[in-house]
Enzyme design. Structure first.
Site, PDB file in Angstrom:
ATOM      1  CG  ASP A  55      29.768  22.197  57.887  1.00  0.00           C
ATOM      2  OD1 ASP A  55      29.699  22.977  56.935  1.00  0.00           O
ATOM      3  OD2 ASP A  55      30.243  21.042  57.810  1.00  0.00           O
ATOM      4  NE  ARG A  71      30.749  11.184  64.305  1.00  0.00           N
ATOM      5  CZ  ARG A  71      31.412  12.327  64.297  1.00  0.00           C
ATOM      6  NH1 ARG A  71      31.601  13.001  65.418  1.00  0.00           N
ATOM      7  NH2 ARG A  71      31.915  12.809  63.180  1.00  0.00           N
ATOM      8  CG  ASP A 107      29.978  10.583  61.278  1.00  0.00           C
ATOM      9  OD1 ASP A 107      30.169   9.518  61.895  1.00  0.00           O
ATOM     10  OD2 ASP A 107      30.903  11.281  60.828  1.00  0.00           O
ATOM     11  CB  SER A 153      36.245  16.523  55.516  1.00  0.00           C
ATOM     12  OG  SER A 153      35.437  15.962  56.515  1.00  0.00           O
TER      13      SER A 153
HETATM   14  N1  ARG Z   1      34.465   7.000  57.164  1.00  0.00           N
HETATM   15  C1  ARG Z   1      34.655   7.102  58.564  1.00  0.00           C
HETATM   16  C2  ARG Z   1      33.465   6.605  59.339  1.00  0.00           C
HETATM   17  O1  ARG Z   1      32.415   6.549  58.774  1.00  0.00           O
HETATM   18  C3  ARG Z   1      35.114   8.466  59.009  1.00  0.00           C
HETATM   19  C4  ARG Z   1      34.201   9.623  58.802  1.00  0.00           C
HETATM   20  C5  ARG Z   1      34.806  10.817  59.461  1.00  0.00           C
HETATM   21  N2  ARG Z   1      34.402  12.081  58.992  1.00  0.00           N
HETATM   22  C6  ARG Z   1      35.231  13.039  58.497  1.00  0.00           C
HETATM   23  N3  ARG Z   1      34.765  14.230  58.367  1.00  0.00           N
HETATM   24  N4  ARG Z   1      36.447  12.814  58.153  1.00  0.00           N
HETATM   25  O2  ARG Z   1      33.548   6.288  60.498  1.00  0.00           O
END
Ligand code: ARG
Length: 405
Positions: free
Chosen positions: A14, A95, A124, A173
């Protein structure tokens, strides 16, 4: 002079596509920022080289593991941070740090735009954008994956036609840092099926876990773990060590159906061995040291903190008030917790603290007890009086109604 964009660059497909796209379609000069938050694949040099090859005018790499542990994970520990009581917020906590680094670097390198690689379906994007804007409202934020609405095939095609090497990303992912590993996608999208073992990396499934239990002890000071098995240990190292110990003993795999901030239910898989061990120990010690009201109030704060971190509100001023409360209450959380790690279980093996409120002379059924039991009947009479009065009153009412009918 061309405008500059700062791209949070992971080296994956990406964000690699984005380096080219930002130059070609948006006419930006691109500065990349790659952060080491403790992810497994962190060959930062190779990632920077790749960015350079794709035309980045400047490539920045930073090891922020200690900052992450000290300022973000430690808050997670003080707050027993768990979203929906199950997810230790590993991705969520990283984040706001990434946003902070991005803003600082954008300012230093004269970038007026920050670019991140989140999609429009996850949490995110919310965390990055609110955090970046909270730190510098003059920066523009763009998320090309979301805004271009490119699917995986289109992206792969774009990469192919622009000579971008397509990294082997596996079928899931994944987002990783030292506090945990988040895995989504592929067959995990079908909650009617078990999470397949090829999604596991850090944790052994219980039947393959070590057959002999492992005993550990963690010493806490002001709510933070400071010693592991009697030896002082800096937080980053302790987490790394506990991720290995926990994983070997089948601890830290979390399978959950999660309610995302954006209103979507999703099936998620996490591996967070150290987080599960440290928070379990911390909570156990809290139960020895805090009184009932303190515990109730803390639980409320813990939940508010977790919800806010999950929802991207790290920089909301309310967070400061929560942290004042947590630092105050955690100043009491000193002591040692012993645990047995065995095939997915974290078993308490003893807890002690100079601040303990446990008083054996009150709780014992044996000799030497100091609790005056003769006071109990009076207490029960007063405590139960309203319940008794209500029952009596209602019965009288029932009788009257039957007579009148
Ligand atoms: N659902 C989790 C959160 O919102 C993890 C998201 C992580 N992203 C990934 N590409 N696995 O914190």
């Amino acid at each position: 002079m061309k405008q500059r964009a700062l791209l949070l660059y992971s080296g994956g497909l990406d964000t690699s596509v984005m380096i080219k796209w930002l130059q070609e379609e948006m006419d930006f000069d691109v500065v990349t920022l790659t952060l080491d938050v403790g992810q497994e694949k962190n060959d930062l040099e190779a990632i920077a080289k790749k960015a350079e090859k794709l035309g980045a005018v400047s490539t920045i790499t930073e090891d922020v593991k200690q900052k992450f542990a000290r300022e973000f994970v430690s808050a997670g520990i003080l707050n027993d941070g768990m979203y929906q009581d199950r997810y230790p917020l590993s991705t969520s906590l990283a984040r706001p740090l990434m946003a902070l680094e991005a803003v600082q670097m954008a300012e230093i390198h004269g970038c007026d735009t920050v670019v991140h690689g989140s999609t429009g379906k996850g949490n995110d994007q919310v965390r990055f954008e609110i955090s970046i804007k909270a730190l510098n409202e003059n920066l523009n934020v763009i998320a090309p994956v979301r805004d271009m609405n490119m699917n995986r095939e289109e992206e792969t095609e774009y990469a192919r036609s622009h000579g971008i090497e397509i990294p082997y990303g596996g079928k899931y992912s994944v987002d990783e840092n030292l506090w945990g590993r988040s895995v989504e996608g592929s067959s995990i999208e079908h909650p009617q099926e078990a999470v397949p073992y090829d999604a596991y990396r850090w944790v052994l499934p219980p039947e393959k876990a070590a057959s002999v239990p492992e005993n550990i002890s963690i010493q806490f000071h002001s709510g933070l773990p400071v010693e592991l098995n009697g030896k002082p240990s800096e937080l980053t190292n302790m987490i790394a060590e506990l991720n290995v110990k926990g994983g070997k003993n089948g601890i830290g795999a979390i399978d959950m159906i999660e309610d995302r901030l954006v209103g979507i239910k999703s099936h998620e898989f996490y591996e967070c061995p150290a987080a599960m061990i440290i928070i379990t120990a911390h909570k156990y010690l809290e139960s020895l040291v805090l009184n009932k009201k303190e515990s109730q109030l803390k639980k409320h704060m813990d939940q508010t903190f977790s919800e806010m971190v999950y929802n991207g509100l790290w920089y909301d001023p309310a967070m400061e008030h929560i942290m004042h409360f947590q630092k105050s209450v955690n100043s009491l959380i000193n002591g040692k917790v012993k645990l047995k790690l065995y095939r997915g279980n974290i078993v308490p093996m003893g807890v002690e603290s100079d601040n303990s409120l446990y008083d054996i002379s009150k709780s014992t059924y044996g000799v030497g007890q100091t609790f005056d039991q003769s006071k109990s009947p009076g207490f029960i009479y007063v405590f139960g009086s309203q319940t008794m009065a209500t029952i009596k009153g209602r019965k009288k009412l029932e009788r009257e109604i039957t007579i009148n009918e």
